[in-house]
Design an enzyme around this catalytic site. Structure first.
Site, PDB file in Angstrom:
ATOM      1  N   GLU A  48       0.829  -1.207   0.000  1.00 17.33           N
ATOM      2  CA  GLU A  48       0.000   0.000   0.000  1.00 17.33           C
ATOM      3  C   GLU A  48       0.867   1.263   0.000  1.00 17.33           C
ATOM      4  OE1 GLU A  48      -3.591   1.923   2.772  1.00 17.33           O
ATOM      5  OE2 GLU A  48      -2.187   0.474   3.618  1.00 17.33           O
ATOM      6  N   LYS A 121     -10.516   2.873  -1.432  1.00 19.76           N
ATOM      7  CA  LYS A 121     -10.612   2.206  -0.132  1.00 19.76           C
ATOM      8  C   LYS A 121     -11.914   2.564   0.577  1.00 19.76           C
ATOM      9  CE  LYS A 121      -7.696   1.572   3.995  1.00 19.76           C
ATOM     10  NZ  LYS A 121      -6.353   1.923   4.534  1.00 19.76           N
ATOM     11  N   CYS A 158      -5.825  -2.624   2.812  1.00 27.44           N
ATOM     12  CA  CYS A 158      -5.450  -2.546   4.220  1.00 27.44           C
ATOM     13  C   CYS A 158      -6.640  -2.703   5.165  1.00 27.44           C
ATOM     14  CB  CYS A 158      -4.680  -1.260   4.491  1.00 27.44           C
ATOM     15  SG  CYS A 158      -3.674  -1.341   5.998  1.00 27.44           S
TER      16      CYS A 158
END
Length: 298
Positions: A48, A121, A158
């Site tokens: 990431e 995200k 994540c």
């Protein structure tokens, strides 16, 4: 007649340390991608936000300047050229600016260098050392599955990896492999807290619950901010379709991991096991609420 199998795909996870020399970071990712491709990998996952250190340790207005729009983002351009040259798929994490919105995003770059789409995200954390809500809007793309040259793949980012709903949504949309680029390590507020084993087991559960391989890529090294520092614990890994660990890196070494999977065989296994056949979405309404109870019943 028995179905034939043999659609084998080789995947890779990478991990490395990052500093404030942005060119050195991107060069490092390119070197690891080339290494993975030389080992036969066809889909290669970098970690990431690899262009810089993990900057969310602090709230600093000037760091918004790190973001770029998709169409002229230098990291996307660099990874697109590399993907086309090596004929590999590179899910690429980047800091996105979209007019007045900012996202922690991922460009799905296919093996000819084409950007198939962008995932933003969905789950944005906010805690000591991981102050992402200051920088990132919540993603608005929903969970995406991309039909790349080698496989249909789902990628989340994540904090998304802690939510089983994310993995299941991508599986339902036709993913054959799940990918999670990550930046996670020590907790500045509690030096005794080590989430590495928990982090690994949660994603092993996603693989096993959906009967599909999973690839997680984390960073390594100590990164200092103005208010705190984080020691990233690496431990990037590849899990098989029953959640078994196929390969895992250590906590400190720059690493390339590879593993190969027969996706046709896994698809047959997934169908015969019955976990998708026996789902009861008509009973899952509580999943659409925050407290497990419909507001209508209050």
């Amino acid at each position: 007649m028995r179905p034939t199998t043999g659609r084998t795909v080789t995947v890779a996870a990478t991990q490395m340390a990052c500093g404030w020399d942005r060119d050195a970071n991107v060069n490092g990712v390119e070197r690891l991608v080339r290494d993975a491709a030389a080992r036969g990998a066809q889909i290669i996952l970098p970690q990431e936000l690899f262009e810089t250190p993990y900057f969310c340790k602090d709230q600093k207005q000037e760091l918004f300047a790190l973001a770029h729009p998709v169409e002229d983002h230098p990291v996307i351009a660099r990874m697109s050229a590399l993907a086309g040259e090596l004929s590999v798929v590179i899910p690429t994490s980047f800091f996105e600016r979209a007019r007045n919105a900012y996202y922690n995003s991922l460009a799905m770059i296919d093996a000819d260098g084409t950007v198939l789409g962008v995932y933003r995200k969905s789950h944005i954390p906010d805690g000591p050392g991981y102050q992402e809500k200051y920088y990132f809007n919540p993603g608005d793309t929903g969970f995406q599955v991309y039909k790349t040259r080698y496989a249909a793949i789902g990628c989340a980012i994540c904090w998304d990896q802690w939510f089983p709903e994310s993995a299941r949504a991508m599986a339902l949309k036709g993913a054959e492999i799940l990918f999670y680029p990550t930046a996670i390590g020590s907790e500045p507020q509690d030096g005794s807290l080590d989430s590495q084993a928990h982090w690994t087991r949660v994603m092993q559960g996603h693989a096993g619950a959906n009967l599909m391989p999973l690839v997680a890529s984390n960073r390594i090294g100590r990164e200092e901010g103005e208010t705190c520092g984080i020691t990233f614990y690496g431990s990037s890994f590849i899990a098989g379709p029953t959640g078994e660990l196929v390969a895992q890196a250590d906590r400190e070494s720059e690493t390339v991991l590879t593993a190969s999977f027969d996706l046709d065989r896994i698809a047959a296994q997934r169908a015969s096991w019955g976990i998708f056949r026996d789902r009861r979405p008509d009973l899952y309404g509580a999943m659409l609420t925050l407290d497990g109870e419909s507001p209508i019943r209050r």
